[in-house]
Design an enzyme around this catalytic site. Structure first.
Site, PDB file in Angstrom:
ATOM      1  N   ARG A 134      -7.859  -4.454  -3.219  1.00 46.60           N
ATOM      2  CA  ARG A 134      -7.389  -3.277  -3.970  1.00 46.60           C
ATOM      3  C   ARG A 134      -8.345  -3.047  -5.129  1.00 46.60           C
ATOM      4  NH1 ARG A 134      -2.386  -2.569  -1.763  1.00 46.60           N
ATOM      5  NH2 ARG A 134      -1.548  -4.494  -0.890  1.00 46.60           N
TER       6      ARG A 134
ATOM      7  N   CYS B 127       0.835  -1.214   0.000  1.00 45.33           N
ATOM      8  CA  CYS B 127       0.000   0.000   0.000  1.00 45.33           C
ATOM      9  C   CYS B 127       0.863   1.255   0.000  1.00 45.33           C
ATOM     10  CB  CYS B 127      -0.921   0.017   1.217  1.00 45.33           C
ATOM     11  SG  CYS B 127      -2.008  -1.410   1.303  1.00 45.33           S
TER      12      CYS B 127
HETATM   13  C1  BEZ Z   1       0.596  -4.624   1.863  1.00 47.06           C
HETATM   14  O1  BEZ Z   1       1.794  -4.837   1.895  1.00 47.06           O
HETATM   15  O2  BEZ Z   1       0.128  -3.556   1.468  1.00 47.06           O
HETATM   16  C2  BEZ Z   1      -0.344  -5.717   2.266  1.00 47.06           C
HETATM   17  C3  BEZ Z   1       0.000  -7.017   2.012  1.00 47.06           C
HETATM   18  C4  BEZ Z   1      -0.854  -8.032   2.406  1.00 47.06           C
HETATM   19  C5  BEZ Z   1      -2.035  -7.733   3.061  1.00 47.06           C
HETATM   20  C6  BEZ Z   1      -2.387  -6.398   3.271  1.00 47.06           C
HETATM   21  C7  BEZ Z   1      -1.542  -5.396   2.883  1.00 47.06           C
END
Ligand code: BEZ
Length: 234
Positions: free
Chosen positions: A135, A52
Site C-alpha cells: 500500500r 482494499c
Molecule cells: C486486503 O484485505 O485488502 C488484503 C489483505 C491481505 C493481503 C492483500 C489484501
C-alpha cells in the site's frame, strides 16, 4: 531474489516517473496529464479484498474533498481491467460499510498486470509480497515532483484523514514558506523560517510581533485557519 538486480525506488524531491497506462477511465499519461494539479498515486494489493475495499470506499467517499484541494487521485494494482471494473461495480452496487454505500469511484484505477508501474514506483516489496503491490501513497506536486511517500504493509489499512492532512500541509508549506510542527492542523502555529535556516529566525527574535520563539532555533507564528484555507487548492 537476484542480488545483482538493481532496485529503483523513487525518492522525495525527484520528478515522478512517467508512465502511460490503461485505466478504468481510459488511457492516461502520468503525471503529465495532470500538470498544474496535485496528484496522489496510491497502490493496493488486490481487487476483491476486504482492506482494499474499505480503503477504496473511504477514498471514493472523500473524492470531492480532494478535488476541492486541486488534487487528482489515481489508484493502481496489478489486476486487469475486467477485475477492476467488476470490483468497482460491486463496491457501488452492493457494499454498505460504516454508513458508506453507493460509493462510485470516478478517479482512474490503473491496470498494471505487467507490474511495470508497480516496479517503477518501488511498490513491489518481495519481503511483503512478490506478486502484489504494497500500500504505497505518492504525493506529487503541480510541477510533477514527488513530495511525500508512504508505504504500508498489506494487512494495515491507511488513515485517509492523515493523507488529507499531508496534502493540506504540503500546500501550506508552499503557500506560506513555513515548516509545520508535529501533528499540525490548519489554525495551529507554524514554524518560521523553514527548518535549516535557523539564523534567520534568531535575527527576527527581537521586535517581530506575531513571532513566538521557544529558543533561538525554534520560532513560530500564528496563521489562522481561515487564512490557510483561503490558499488551499492553489
Ligand atoms: C486486503 O484485505 O485488502 C488484503 C489483505 C491481505 C493481503 C492483500 C489484501
Amino acid at each position: 531474489m537476484d542480488t545483482n538486480q538493481v532496485r529503483t525506488m523513487p525518492r522525495i524531491g525527484e520528478p515522478a516517473p512517467e508512465f502511460t497506462a490503461v485505466t478504468t477511465q481510459g488511457t492516461i499519461n502520468f503525471p503529465s496529464d495532470y500538470k498544474g494539479k496535485w496528484k496522489i498515486l496510491f497502490s493496493h494489493p488486490a481487487d476483491f479484498t476486504p482492506v482494499c475495499t474499505s480503503e477504496f470506499m473511504t477514498f471514493g467517499n472523500m473524492a470531492q474533498e480532494f478535488e476541492d484541494l486541486n488534487c487528482q487521485l489515481v489508484g493502481i494494482s496489478v489486476d486487469g481491467l475486467h477485475s477492476h471494473i467488476a470490483w468497482l461495480r460491486t463496491i457501488h452496487e452492493k457494499i454498505d460499510w460504516k454508513g458508506m454505500k453507493n460509493v462510485e469511484i470516478k478517479f482512474p484505477l490503473v491496470v498494471d498486470i505487467t507490474m511495470n508501474v508497480a516496479n517503477l514506483y518501488g511498490m513491489i516489496q518481495p519481503g511483503e509480497s512478490s506478486t502484489s503491490a504494497v500500500r504505497a501513497v505518492f504525493f506529487v506536486d503541480p510541477e510533477d515532483k514527488i513530495r511525500t511517500i508512504m508505504y504500508y504493509p498489506l494487512s494495515l489499512g491507511r488513515n485517509f484523514d492523515e493523507i488529507k492532512r499531508v496534502l493540506i500541509g504540503l500546500q501550506t508549506v508552499d503557500n506560506f514558506g513555513v515548516a509545520l510542527p508535529a501533528d499540525w492542523r490548519p489554525g495551529d502555529e507554524v514554524i518560521v523560517p523553514p527548518a535549516g535556516s535557523c539564523g534567520v529566525a534568531k535575527e527576527r527574535m527581537e521586535g517581530a510581533d506575531n513571532l513566538h520563539c521557544y529558543d533561538w532555533f525554534f520560532c513560530t507564528k500564528q496563521i489562522s485557519k481561515e487564512e490557510v484555507e483561503s490558499k488551499l487548492g492553489k
